[in-house]
Write an enzyme that holds these catalytic residues in place. Structure first.
Site, PDB file in Angstrom:
ATOM      1  CE  LYS A 163     123.396 -10.641  93.908  1.00 52.86           C
ATOM      2  NZ  LYS A 163     122.349 -10.935  92.906  1.00 52.86           N
ATOM      3  CB  SER A 172     127.243  -9.971  92.257  1.00 48.89           C
ATOM      4  OG  SER A 172     128.236  -9.027  92.621  1.00 48.89           O
ATOM      5  CE1 TYR A 183     123.635  -7.633  96.028  1.00 48.52           C
ATOM      6  CE2 TYR A 183     126.019  -7.842  95.833  1.00 48.52           C
ATOM      7  CZ  TYR A 183     124.773  -7.728  95.244  1.00 48.52           C
ATOM      8  OH  TYR A 183     124.664  -7.715  93.872  1.00 48.52           O
ATOM      9  CB  THR A 199     111.178 -11.894  95.436  1.00 42.86           C
ATOM     10  OG1 THR A 199     112.236 -11.139  96.058  1.00 42.86           O
ATOM     11  CG2 THR A 199     110.747 -11.216  94.148  1.00 42.86           C
ATOM     12  CG  ASN A 236     124.944   4.682  87.208  1.00 44.17           C
ATOM     13  OD1 ASN A 236     124.716   5.058  88.354  1.00 44.17           O
ATOM     14  ND2 ASN A 236     124.606   5.396  86.131  1.00 44.17           N
ATOM     15  CB  THR A 237     121.506   0.120  89.918  1.00 46.32           C
ATOM     16  OG1 THR A 237     122.059  -0.200  91.206  1.00 46.32           O
ATOM     17  CG2 THR A 237     122.056  -0.855  88.866  1.00 46.32           C
TER      18      THR A 237
END
Length: 340
Positions: A155, A138, A151, A60, A187-188
């Protein structure tokens, strides 16, 4: 006519769980990610649930690849109704241990990937004057924490970009809608394949929710895009309000607790990271939607129920603001007393 839904980051985690939710509806689901094994497995799940999948392998951060995937989506299924940006990558480390190349890569995928997806969606939705874009955000886009500077920065950027876009759509009287689903700790698989320089295995800051909770929130946001954003999980709402009411105190708290709370007692992952290359390529296996924290993850969210009842949310927010203000005053008095 079934909905045509495009999901980036669809091979694992929240994107994977969201694809399943739309599959249950019989939607035409376009699955975009880098990892072929995860995409093929996701396609089988969508099809088994009653939907029609289309797999598109794309990075992406490359606008041309995203645009090609959008073209393929409309050639296969017709006009895109919903576009969901969910793809991301990250690095767990103090900022001074993240290289310039790593920081750029996180920003290109986690922020510019959303920009590229949004652009391709708008190129098709604006002339038709209809369509919905959902950004999977997030709580860390509202309140940054240590060890995730790249990160968190991405975000935060998504929030600013989307707010600017929303005002432009309002100005032109467009019926295209854009909203953000702000996520809690989920939980990923990312915590096992993320690039990490921590001494122990990274983990999401508890409380942890299952990807299905996040996916239901994304689907609800897609169905009701009139709101600027949705807070998925009570912890997301609490984080937002704590940051608004007592940001300096929260800084100190995170400085004390933010390092240990993002690590387990396990050894750090020994495998390769997915920062520059997917780990679910052919032969590498499918990682699914869930990470390794099933035993401690919540499968339901009280706040998700409230999100479907705006009046109840307003009452909870008012109560939370009052409680937080009282707590802030009490903590401030204690700090001053200790100083004296």
């Amino acid at each position: 006519m079934p909905q045509t839904v495009v999901i980036t980051g669809a091979s694992a985690g929240i994107g994977r769980a969201t694809a399943r939710e739309f599959g249950k509806r019989g939607a035409d689901v376009v699955l975009i990610a880098r990892g072929r094994a995860g995409l093929d497995a996701a396609a089988k799940e969508v099809e088994s649930l009653g939907g029609r999948p289309l797999v598109q392998v794309a990075d992406t951060c490359d606008a041309r690849q995203v645009e090609a995937a959008a073209d393929a989506a409309e050639q296969a299924f017709g006009p895109i109704d919903v576009w969901i940006n969910c793809a991301f990558t990250s690095v767990f480390a103090p900022f001074d241990e993240i290289t310039a190349e790593e920081f750029r890569r996180v920003t290109e995928v986690t922020y510019l990937g959303f920009v590229n997806g949004t652009r391709s969606a708008l190129l098709r939705m604006l002339p038709r004057d209809r369509g919905t874009i959902v950004q999977v955000g997030s709580a860390l886009g509202e309140r940054a924490i240590p060890l995730q500077s790249a990160y968190c920065g991405a975000k935060h950027a998504i929030n600013g970009f989307t707010s600017s876009l929303r005002t432009e759509l309002l100005h032109r009287g467009s019926n295209v809608r854009v909203t953000i689903a702000q996520m809690p700790a989920v939980n990923t698989p990312q915590f096992s394949w993320v690039r990490s320089r921590l001494p122990r295995h990274p983990q999401p800051v508890p409380p942890i929710y299952q990807p299905e909770v996040a996916a239901r929130g994304v689907v609800h946001a897609a169905d009701h895009p009139g709101r600027k954003q949705y807070y998925i999980g009570a912890s997301t709402l609490a984080t937002v309000w704590a940051n608004r009411l007592a940001p300096a105190l929260l800084d100190r708290y995170l400085a004390r607790t933010g390092f240990d709370s993002q690590q387990t007692d396990l050894r750090p992952p020994s495998g390769e990271s997915n920062l520059f290359e997917p780990v679910d390529r052919p032969g590498g296996g499918d990682h699914g939607a869930h990470g390794i924290f099933d035993d401690s993850a919540h499968s339901h969210s009280f706040e998700a129920v409230l999100a479907r009842h705006p009046a109840a949310v307003a009452s909870v927010l008012a109560l939370g603001a009052g409680v937080a203000a009282t707590a802030k005053a009490a903590l401030s008095r204690r700090v001053h007393a200790n100083a004296a």
